[in-house]
Design a protein around this motif. Structure first.
Motif, PDB file in Angstrom:
ATOM      1  N   TRP A   1       0.820  -1.212   0.000  1.00 51.08           N
ATOM      2  CA  TRP A   1       0.000   0.000   0.000  1.00 51.08           C
ATOM      3  C   TRP A   1       0.854   1.263   0.000  1.00 51.08           C
ATOM      4  O   TRP A   1       0.488   2.265  -0.623  1.00 51.08           O
TER       5      TRP A   1
ATOM      6  N   PHE B   1       3.574   6.169  -5.768  1.00 56.35           N
ATOM      7  CA  PHE B   1       3.284   6.518  -7.160  1.00 56.35           C
ATOM      8  C   PHE B   1       2.307   7.694  -7.232  1.00 56.35           C
ATOM      9  O   PHE B   1       2.395   8.535  -8.130  1.00 56.35           O
ATOM     10  N   VAL B   2       1.394   7.753  -6.276  1.00 54.62           N
ATOM     11  CA  VAL B   2       0.415   8.846  -6.257  1.00 54.62           C
ATOM     12  C   VAL B   2       1.091  10.170  -5.920  1.00 54.62           C
ATOM     13  O   VAL B   2       0.955  11.161  -6.646  1.00 54.62           O
ATOM     14  N   VAL B   3       1.841  10.205  -4.811  1.00 57.18           N
ATOM     15  CA  VAL B   3       2.446  11.468  -4.371  1.00 57.18           C
ATOM     16  C   VAL B   3       3.584  11.899  -5.290  1.00 57.18           C
ATOM     17  O   VAL B   3       3.944  13.079  -5.328  1.00 57.18           O
TER      18      VAL B   3
ATOM     19  N   GLY C   1       2.022   1.868  -3.589  1.00 54.29           N
ATOM     20  CA  GLY C   1       1.006   2.547  -4.389  1.00 54.29           C
ATOM     21  C   GLY C   1       0.904   4.019  -4.047  1.00 54.29           C
ATOM     22  O   GLY C   1       0.741   4.868  -4.930  1.00 54.29           O
ATOM     23  N   LEU C   2       1.022   4.326  -2.756  1.00 58.25           N
ATOM     24  CA  LEU C   2       0.961   5.720  -2.317  1.00 58.25           C
ATOM     25  C   LEU C   2       2.111   6.531  -2.905  1.00 58.25           C
ATOM     26  O   LEU C   2       1.934   7.692  -3.286  1.00 58.25           O
TER      27      LEU C   2
ATOM     28  N   VAL D   1       0.927  12.515  -9.241  1.00 54.50           N
ATOM     29  CA  VAL D   1      -0.379  13.174  -9.368  1.00 54.50           C
ATOM     30  C   VAL D   1      -0.300  14.697  -9.282  1.00 54.50           C
ATOM     31  O   VAL D   1      -0.908  15.398 -10.105  1.00 54.50           O
TER      32      VAL D   1
ATOM     33  N   ASN E   1       4.966  17.891  -5.602  1.00 53.63           N
ATOM     34  CA  ASN E   1       5.411  16.765  -6.424  1.00 53.63           C
ATOM     35  C   ASN E   1       6.906  16.518  -6.264  1.00 53.63           C
ATOM     36  O   ASN E   1       7.359  15.370  -6.276  1.00 53.63           O
TER      37      ASN E   1
ATOM     38  N   GLY F   1       7.171  14.639  -3.152  1.00 50.18           N
ATOM     39  CA  GLY F   1       6.623  13.297  -3.336  1.00 50.18           C
ATOM     40  C   GLY F   1       7.530  12.407  -4.161  1.00 50.18           C
ATOM     41  O   GLY F   1       7.721  11.223  -3.845  1.00 50.18           O
TER      42      GLY F   1
END
Length: 209
Positions: free
Chosen positions: A45, A51-53, A48-49, A56, A77, A80
């Motif tokens: 998890w 890749f988002v931060v 996956g987080l 996105v 970004n 992230g």
């Protein structure tokens, strides 16, 4: 003819990019220490987080008009993406399974870091271009005849040439396109006649190169 505007170098470009690069480096160091103990149960998890931060905010920033929010998203970004590199790097050095995936994660994180820096350069160039466009428009009435010249003879000679060619209206339209779009080409002028003015259409963001 193809006409393009020349934009002056952005002031303190190196300073702005250096500050963002420093943010990336500092965030990476903090995240590397924070991710020192990787719990295998939480890998999926958090992975996956990351890749988002790491992506996105950059995607959102590229989809909205340039504003202070754009700068905030780019810094978010940058942080992230730095966390993404630190996370996948920690897992890689932790000798946990799926090393190939983690190598790819590190590479993607580095790519997003670089893309964020390029996007910041684009933002600064855009601000510079809009500022110069306002300066070019100052005092311009939309007609070449009202333009000012430091040498009256030059203006007189140019106006005689334009008038004799019968293309004065076309020249005025070309200048208008140049001021709005940043470039004036036959294809662009034809597109604008059909679709209306296309703001900054002649500007090519470095992030798309």
């Amino acid at each position: 003819k193809v006409i393009k505007t020349a934009t002056a170098p952005v002031k303190a470009l190196t300073h702005h990019l250096g500050l963002m690069a420093l943010t990336i480096a500092a965030t990476f160091c903090v995240a590397w220490l924070a991710f020192g103990r990787v719990d295998a149960e939480n890998v999926k998890w958090v992975q996956g987080l990351m890749f988002v931060v790491g992506a996105v905010p950059l995607i959102v920033a590229s989809c909205i008009p340039f504003s202070p929010l754009t700068l905030a998203l780019l810094y978010a970004n940058a942080a992230g993406a730095a966390c993404m590199v630190a996370w996948f790097g920690r897992i890689l050095f932790g000798d946990i399974v799926n090393r190939c995936v983690h190598v790819h994660g590190c590479i993607l994180g580095l790519f997003f870091c670089a893309a964020t820096l390029v996007a910041e350069a684009d933002r600064l160039w855009q601000i510079q271009g809009e500022k110069e466009a306002r300066q070019l428009r100052a005092g311009y009435t939309g007609s070449l005849r009202d333009a000012q010249s430091t040498e009256p003879r030059d203006k007189e000679r140019i106006m005689l040439e334009v008038a004799s060619s019968g293309l004065e209206d076309e020249v005025n339209r070309a200048i208008e396109v140049l001021l709005v779009a940043g470039a004036s080409t036959p294809t662009l002028r034809a597109a604008i006649r059909r679709a209306g003015m296309l703001k900054r259409a002649g500007y090519a963001p470095m992030s798309l190169v």
